[in-house]
Design an enzyme around this catalytic site. Structure first.
Site, mmCIF file in Angstrom:
data_model
loop_
_atom_site.group_PDB
_atom_site.id
_atom_site.type_symbol
_atom_site.label_atom_id
_atom_site.label_comp_id
_atom_site.label_asym_id
_atom_site.label_seq_id
_atom_site.Cartn_x
_atom_site.Cartn_y
_atom_site.Cartn_z
ATOM 1 N N GLN A 153 8.246 -2.405 -0.672
ATOM 2 C CA GLN A 153 9.186 -2.628 0.440
ATOM 3 C C GLN A 153 9.835 -1.334 0.916
ATOM 4 O OE1 GLN A 153 9.422 -5.292 2.150
ATOM 5 N NE2 GLN A 153 8.450 -6.789 0.799
ATOM 6 N N THR B 250 -16.609 -0.132 -3.658
ATOM 7 C CA THR B 250 -16.830 0.644 -2.434
ATOM 8 C C THR B 250 -15.565 0.621 -1.589
ATOM 9 O OG1 THR B 250 -19.155 0.073 -2.506
ATOM 10 C CG2 THR B 250 -18.315 0.866 -0.392
ATOM 11 N N CYS C 34 6.597 -15.680 -1.459
ATOM 12 C CA CYS C 34 5.732 -16.272 -2.477
ATOM 13 C C CYS C 34 6.343 -17.559 -3.016
ATOM 14 C CB CYS C 34 5.494 -15.275 -3.602
ATOM 15 S SG CYS C 34 4.949 -13.693 -2.978
ATOM 16 N N GLY D 152 -0.231 -1.777 2.438
ATOM 17 C CA GLY D 152 -0.396 -1.538 3.867
ATOM 18 C C GLY D 152 0.297 -2.550 4.760
ATOM 19 N N HIS D 153 0.219 -3.841 4.388
ATOM 20 C CA HIS D 153 0.671 -4.854 5.346
ATOM 21 C C HIS D 153 2.183 -4.934 5.483
ATOM 22 C CE1 HIS D 153 1.710 -8.496 2.781
ATOM 23 N NE2 HIS D 153 1.083 -7.765 1.882
ATOM 24 N N GLY E 162 -0.810 -4.191 -2.898
ATOM 25 C CA GLY E 162 0.300 -3.763 -3.745
ATOM 26 C C GLY E 162 0.224 -4.404 -5.124
ATOM 27 N N ASN F 133 12.562 -7.016 -2.510
ATOM 28 C CA ASN F 133 11.985 -7.663 -1.336
ATOM 29 C C ASN F 133 12.869 -8.782 -0.798
ATOM 30 O OD1 ASN F 133 10.877 -8.417 -4.030
ATOM 31 N ND2 ASN F 133 10.107 -10.192 -2.921
HETATM 32 N N1 PLP Z 1 5.830 -5.923 -4.537
HETATM 33 C C1 PLP Z 1 6.758 -6.298 -3.646
HETATM 34 C C2 PLP Z 1 8.162 -5.833 -3.807
HETATM 35 C C3 PLP Z 1 6.416 -7.122 -2.567
HETATM 36 O O1 PLP Z 1 7.335 -7.511 -1.693
HETATM 37 C C4 PLP Z 1 5.057 -7.555 -2.459
HETATM 38 C C5 PLP Z 1 4.658 -8.477 -1.373
HETATM 39 O O2 PLP Z 1 5.415 -9.334 -0.959
HETATM 40 C C6 PLP Z 1 4.138 -7.104 -3.405
HETATM 41 C C7 PLP Z 1 4.558 -6.299 -4.429
HETATM 42 C C8 PLP Z 1 2.698 -7.498 -3.335
HETATM 43 O O3 PLP Z 1 2.022 -6.764 -2.338
HETATM 44 P P1 PLP Z 1 0.613 -7.281 -1.797
HETATM 45 O O4 PLP Z 1 0.879 -8.447 -0.929
HETATM 46 O O5 PLP Z 1 0.022 -6.126 -1.046
HETATM 47 O O6 PLP Z 1 -0.210 -7.617 -2.998
#
Ligand code: PLP
Length: 391
Positions: free
Chosen positions: A177, A235, A323, A198-199, A70, A149
């Site tokens: 989210q 790739t 984070c 994805g996660h 993301g 988030n």
């Molecule tokens: N944007 C939001 C709102 C998120 O909650 C997160 C991950 O916590 C991200 C972006 C970043 O995504 P990724 O961990 O796939 O880089």
């Protein structure tokens, strides 16, 4: 372990893992190769692209660009819009974006761009009048997240995109989210770019998507190979792409049933804690919220200490954004909503998923009530640093 930290990451769905496994071992080809092994991989990437297209309602499958995460999708979107119209030197964003968006915007600011960060009110609602005023002809891009988030607060992004378009401004939304939890029908909107990961929806880490509306000016972040129609070199992560396709398909098919079920569980958790922990408060209670996210503050209690006690009792939750974990800095989202730094430190986020059960929610509520009571009454629960867990 009762896992209520699904906004940090989700468990890979076993069906998703099963779908991706053959692409690690059996169909390991490079989609660009001109032989049968490569062709099998290329076909799987095409199928996954259509599955993601289905989840987000994109008009064309070519509007789906696979990225590594993301964060990469966010960075690509904002930097692309800035580079595509270099004469425009203003970026509009919000005060509560994820670090993935904030950091790129701040870097552009260091490069001489003007940053207009639109604020939110005490309920996490965006100041729409300020957003409209900010959309002047010098704006290269406006970026506002679909759902927060930390609090789950949902911004009216369809309306924001219309405002941006009316002002001739490219609009990007971070839907990391929201994807899989909120109805997304991009073809019916004016959203130009959207990020997902994805996660957060039961696929593995390390795969994301940038949706790019056909006709939107674009400058790739990663250049070199011709992959993704020259829009993202490297790739393809075929197993990750296959997994994200499978996860998108599962999310699309289960949303109608799962969203109300998860919302009911989230409401039950909220009601139980509010009833039994005096003084606690729900963040963004007055805003539309994602079905799965409950952020609360517990005045007088230290969030980090409570989380450590939850963990010992088998409950995984989080304080502010993951984070921020490990740091004592209060959440920028809570501060933007007007909370004092002390109160913001008492913030806890519970985030559910389609794997969460009613039994887990009942047990989790019990743990929260017990820990809050013990911490609040000073019954000697030590904080991770050996200090008393109440302040
Ligand atoms: N944007 C939001 C709102 C998120 O909650 C997160 C991950 O916590 C991200 C972006 C970043 O995504 P990724 O961990 O796939 O880089």
């Amino acid at each position: 372990m009762i896992y209520l930290d699904n906004n940090a990451t989700t468990r890979v769905d076993p069906r998703v893992a099963a779908a991706m496994l053959p692409f690690l071992t059996e169909h390991f080809g490079n989609p660009s190769s001109r032989h049968g092994v490569g062709a099998a991989a290329a076909a799987a990437v095409r199928a996954a692209r259509r599955q993601v297209q289905g989840l987000i309602g994109a008009a064309h499958e070519s509007e789906v660009i696979f990225t590594s995460c993301g964060s990469e999708a966010d960075a690509t979107a904002i930097l692309s819009a800035a580079r595509a119209r270099p004469e425009r030197r203003v970026i509009v964003t919000t005060a509560v974006e994820h670090a993935a968006v904030q950091a790129v915007c701040r870097d552009l600011e260091k490069d001489g761009y003007t940053l207009r960060e639109i604020g939110v009110d005490g309920e996490g609602r965006l100041d729409l009048a300020a957003f409209a005023r900010a959309l002047t002809p010098e704006v290269a891009v406006a970026s506002a997240m679909w759902a927060n988030n930390e609090t789950g607060a949902v911004f009216p992004v369809v309306e924001l995109a219309e405002m941006a378009h009316a002002a001739g401004v490219i609009f990007h939304t971070d839907a990391v989210q929201a994807a899989g939890k909120a109805e997304i029908d991009l073809a019916a909107t004016k959203i130009d770019m959207l990020s997902l990961s994805g996660h957060k929806l039961h696929a593995p880490k390390g795969i994301g998507v940038l949706y790019l509306r056909r006709g939107t000016p674009f400058r790739p972040l990663l250049r070199g190979g011709h992959q993704e129609k020259g829009r993202r070199a490297g790739t393809e992560n075929v197993p990750g792409i296959v997994a994200l396709g499978a996860a998108a398909d599962l999310a699309r098919r289960q949303m109608a049933e799962e969203v109300p079920r998860i919302a009911a569980l989230c409401d039950a958790l909220q009601a139980e804690i509010l009833a039994r922990v005096p003084g606690c408060r729900v963040l963004a209670a007055g805003s539309p919220r994602l079905c799965n996210t409950l952020a609360m503050v517990f005045p007088g209690l230290e969030g980090e200490a409570m989380l450590a006690h939850f963990d010992r009792r088998g409950l995984a939750a989080s304080g502010g954004s993951a984070c921020n974990a490990g740091g004592m800095a209060p959440s920028h989202v809570a501060l933007a909503m007007g909370l004092s730094p002390v109160l913001a430190r008492g913030m806890i986020r519970f985030s559910l998923s389609r794997e969460t059960t009613a039994e887990e929610i009942a047990a989790a509520a019990g743990i929260v009530v017990e820990v809050a009571a013990a911490c609040g009454s000073g019954l000697g629960l030590a904080s991770p640093r050996g200090r008393a867990a109440y302040v």
